[in-house]
Design an enzyme around this catalytic site. Structure first.
Site, PDB file in Angstrom:
ATOM      1  N   ASP A  22      -4.314  37.040  56.862  1.00 25.88           N
ATOM      2  CA  ASP A  22      -3.275  37.582  55.983  1.00 25.88           C
ATOM      3  C   ASP A  22      -1.993  36.774  56.122  1.00 25.88           C
ATOM      4  O   ASP A  22      -1.238  36.607  55.160  1.00 25.88           O
ATOM      5  CB  ASP A  22      -3.028  39.057  56.333  1.00 25.88           C
ATOM      6  N   HIS A 213      -3.310  49.597  56.770  1.00 26.54           N
ATOM      7  CA  HIS A 213      -2.827  48.211  56.754  1.00 26.54           C
ATOM      8  C   HIS A 213      -1.413  48.245  56.146  1.00 26.54           C
ATOM      9  O   HIS A 213      -1.258  48.326  54.932  1.00 26.54           O
ATOM     10  CB  HIS A 213      -3.804  47.412  55.880  1.00 26.54           C
ATOM     11  N   HIS A 215       2.493  46.814  55.535  1.00 25.40           N
ATOM     12  CA  HIS A 215       3.443  45.695  55.532  1.00 25.40           C
ATOM     13  C   HIS A 215       4.828  46.283  55.780  1.00 25.40           C
ATOM     14  O   HIS A 215       5.103  47.422  55.397  1.00 25.40           O
ATOM     15  CB  HIS A 215       3.382  44.936  54.202  1.00 25.40           C
ATOM     16  N   CYS A 246       1.633  38.226  50.574  1.00 30.41           N
ATOM     17  CA  CYS A 246       0.470  38.135  49.701  1.00 30.41           C
ATOM     18  C   CYS A 246       0.816  37.214  48.550  1.00 30.41           C
ATOM     19  O   CYS A 246       1.833  37.412  47.884  1.00 30.41           O
ATOM     20  CB  CYS A 246       0.070  39.499  49.161  1.00 30.41           C
ATOM     21  N   ASN A 255       3.052  41.389  57.319  1.00 34.77           N
ATOM     22  CA  ASN A 255       2.395  42.573  57.857  1.00 34.77           C
ATOM     23  C   ASN A 255       3.263  43.175  58.945  1.00 34.77           C
ATOM     24  O   ASN A 255       4.091  42.480  59.538  1.00 34.77           O
ATOM     25  CB  ASN A 255       1.071  42.157  58.521  1.00 34.77           C
TER      26      ASN A 255
HETATM   27  N1  COA Z   1     -15.998  30.137  48.026  1.00 38.70           N
HETATM   28  C1  COA Z   1     -15.815  28.889  47.539  1.00 38.70           C
HETATM   29  N2  COA Z   1     -15.714  28.614  46.237  1.00 38.70           N
HETATM   30  C2  COA Z   1     -15.805  29.641  45.376  1.00 38.70           C
HETATM   31  C3  COA Z   1     -15.991  30.958  45.813  1.00 38.70           C
HETATM   32  C4  COA Z   1     -16.069  31.196  47.201  1.00 38.70           C
HETATM   33  N3  COA Z   1     -16.211  32.441  47.701  1.00 38.70           N
HETATM   34  N4  COA Z   1     -16.056  31.755  44.740  1.00 38.70           N
HETATM   35  C5  COA Z   1     -15.908  30.991  43.661  1.00 38.70           C
HETATM   36  N5  COA Z   1     -15.766  29.692  44.036  1.00 38.70           N
HETATM   37  C6  COA Z   1     -15.576  28.525  43.167  1.00 38.70           C
HETATM   38  C7  COA Z   1     -16.670  28.392  42.162  1.00 38.70           C
HETATM   39  O1  COA Z   1     -17.739  27.663  42.691  1.00 38.70           O
HETATM   40  C8  COA Z   1     -15.983  27.696  41.031  1.00 38.70           C
HETATM   41  O2  COA Z   1     -15.835  26.321  41.350  1.00 38.70           O
HETATM   42  P1  COA Z   1     -15.884  25.178  40.210  1.00 38.70           P
HETATM   43  O3  COA Z   1     -14.683  25.438  39.341  1.00 38.70           O
HETATM   44  O4  COA Z   1     -15.785  23.919  41.008  1.00 38.70           O
HETATM   45  O5  COA Z   1     -17.181  25.384  39.517  1.00 38.70           O
HETATM   46  C9  COA Z   1     -14.582  28.292  41.040  1.00 38.70           C
HETATM   47  O6  COA Z   1     -14.400  28.747  42.386  1.00 38.70           O
HETATM   48  C10 COA Z   1     -14.429  29.455  40.085  1.00 38.70           C
HETATM   49  O7  COA Z   1     -15.456  30.407  40.317  1.00 38.70           O
HETATM   50  P2  COA Z   1     -15.547  31.791  39.549  1.00 38.70           P
HETATM   51  O8  COA Z   1     -16.757  32.496  40.047  1.00 38.70           O
HETATM   52  O9  COA Z   1     -15.396  31.583  38.072  1.00 38.70           O
HETATM   53  O10 COA Z   1     -14.344  32.582  40.133  1.00 38.70           O
HETATM   54  P3  COA Z   1     -12.902  32.892  39.538  1.00 38.70           P
HETATM   55  O11 COA Z   1     -12.194  31.678  39.111  1.00 38.70           O
HETATM   56  O12 COA Z   1     -13.003  34.039  38.587  1.00 38.70           O
HETATM   57  O13 COA Z   1     -12.204  33.411  40.876  1.00 38.70           O
HETATM   58  C11 COA Z   1     -12.414  34.495  43.008  1.00 38.70           C
HETATM   59  C12 COA Z   1     -12.606  34.585  41.519  1.00 38.70           C
HETATM   60  C13 COA Z   1     -12.543  35.901  43.580  1.00 38.70           C
HETATM   61  C14 COA Z   1     -13.448  33.582  43.605  1.00 38.70           C
HETATM   62  C15 COA Z   1     -11.001  33.911  43.312  1.00 38.70           C
HETATM   63  O14 COA Z   1     -10.042  34.568  42.519  1.00 38.70           O
HETATM   64  C16 COA Z   1     -10.608  34.063  44.759  1.00 38.70           C
HETATM   65  O15 COA Z   1     -11.208  33.470  45.627  1.00 38.70           O
HETATM   66  N6  COA Z   1      -9.575  34.867  45.054  1.00 38.70           N
HETATM   67  C17 COA Z   1      -9.137  35.099  46.417  1.00 38.70           C
HETATM   68  C18 COA Z   1      -7.785  35.663  46.393  1.00 38.70           C
HETATM   69  C19 COA Z   1      -7.336  35.998  47.800  1.00 38.70           C
HETATM   70  O16 COA Z   1      -7.919  35.633  48.806  1.00 38.70           O
HETATM   71  N7  COA Z   1      -6.219  36.710  47.849  1.00 38.70           N
HETATM   72  C20 COA Z   1      -5.629  37.102  49.055  1.00 38.70           C
HETATM   73  C21 COA Z   1      -6.316  38.230  49.709  1.00 38.70           C
HETATM   74  S1  COA Z   1      -5.550  39.804  49.378  1.00 38.70           S
HETATM   75 ZN    ZN Z   2      -1.738  42.516  54.244  1.00 37.55          ZN
END
Ligand code: COA
Ligand code: ZN
Length: 306
Positions: A22, A213, A215, A246, A255
């Site tokens: 986080d 959790h 903050h 975030c 946090n």
């Molecule tokens: N690990 C690695 N790569 C990933 C992945 C993962 N878990 N999930 C998706 N990808 C890659 C895909 O392979 C794709 O790659 P490409 O463009 O080279 O083909 C790209 O990411 C897009 O994938 P898609 O399934 O269309 O996902 P998206 O663009 O709709 O994104 C998430 C969705 C959930 C994957 C993305 O928004 C994300 O990882 N968010 C995390 C946010 C976060 O951690 N926030 C803080 C925590 S509160």
């Molecule tokens: Zn948090």
């Protein structure tokens, strides 16, 4: 008449240290992989029962944690500490399993706009993405935690109705999530809201499966912990030094700092198994790499020189 206040609190609390995830997901500068590994090793030495070490999310979404596999391969896994990481979808779960994780966390929220910004789908869509993750977890005997972000307030929608939190909580439990972490992502909660949500969730879900959790954005985090303890909740997330924020919640600060939480719990005689001085040491190391002092009040007091 003896005073009743604070007499019937849990005697033992589980602290989930979320700083390496986080906290570091939100860094502007780059923290070297080797420094992350050393930081996590110092946290392990402090005796945490659980450390959330990284995220197996899209590296485009969170480039700061794109070294998740290297971090997991580099750390010394202390017996007695469970290591966990965020996993948003099947691809993340495959990466987490390959890295030898025995515990993962899925994450959604209680408000639509936040979830859309954070993981590019709706609440229902996010839960659909968790289905294969949880099936894979079951197959491999991996424990699953479920985060519900923005449970008290949303940066886009304002106040969030407790019923919305309960709805998501029930769905995650029905899907097979072992523990829920109820997140005050933007640090707006006050103790009365904590009691309201805790009581509502406890009416449907065993209290042992609930964590909070907080903050500390507005300075209410410790007061909220006390309110949650009074509701029987005994698992809390915090970050060493108060790292964090975030990336999808503008204005969110860190946090609740682990040191501040530990100082309060230690003082109240509540056991955690975590060594406060060792947490300060971990925060001190990371601060030297970030070039920024930790936000933790306890840290500032403990390291002040006359
Ligand atoms: N690990 C690695 N790569 C990933 C992945 C993962 N878990 N999930 C998706 N990808 C890659 C895909 O392979 C794709 O790659 P490409 O463009 O080279 O083909 C790209 O990411 C897009 O994938 P898609 O399934 O269309 O996902 P998206 O663009 O709709 O994104 C998430 C969705 C959930 C994957 C993305 O928004 C994300 O990882 N968010 C995390 C946010 C976060 O951690 N926030 C803080 C925590 S509160
Ligand atoms: Zn948090």
């Amino acid at each position: 008449m003896p005073r009743e206040l604070l007499n019937d609190l849990p005697r033992r609390v589980t602290i989930v240290e979320v700083g390496p995830r986080d906290g570091l997901q939100n860094e502007h500068g780059v923290v070297a992989t080797a420094d992350k590994i050393h930081f996590i090793n110092l946290l392990s030495a402090a005796g945490f029962p659980v450390i959330e070490a990284t995220s197996f999310v899209s590296p485009k979404a969170i480039p700061q944690l794109s070294d998740a596999a290297e971090v997991m391969a580099g750390i010394e896994r202390r017996p007695g500490t469970r290591y966990t990481a965020l996993v948003p979808n099947r691809k993340g779960m495959e990466r987490a399993l390959a890295a030898g994780l025995r515990e993962v966390a899925v994450f959604t929220g209680a408000s639509e706009t936040f979830v859309q910004h954070n993981i590019n789908t709706s609440i229902v869509g996010s839960i659909a993405n968790f289905r294969p993750v949880i099936e894979m977890a079951r197959e491999h005997g991996v424990r699953v935690r479920g985060y519900i972000s923005t449970a008290f307030g949303c940066p886009y929608e304002g106040r969030v109705a407790p019923d919305a939190v309960l709805r998501v909580a029930n769905e995650l439990i029905a899907l097979g999530v072992d523990e829920l972490s109820i997140g005050d992502t933007i640090g707006v909660a006050t103790p009365n809201q904590v009691v309201e949500i805790s009581d509502l969730l406890k009416s449907a879900i065993p209290v042992e499966r609930l964590a909070m959790h907080f903050h500390d954005t507005r300075g209410t985090a410790l007061a909220n912990v006390l309110a949650a303890l009074d509701c029987g909740i005994s698992s809390f997330d915090s970050s060493s030094g108060g790292l964090g924020g975030c990336p999808y919640a503008p204005g969110a600060s860190g946090n609740l700092a682990t040191e501040d939480l530990l100082y309060m719990l230690d003082g109240m005689g509540i056991e955690t198994g975590v060594n406060l001085a060792a947490v300060v040491e971990a925060s001190h190391f990371l601060a030297s790499k970030r070039g920024l002092p930790p936000a933790s009040r306890y840290y500032a007091a403990a390291t002040a020189t006359l």
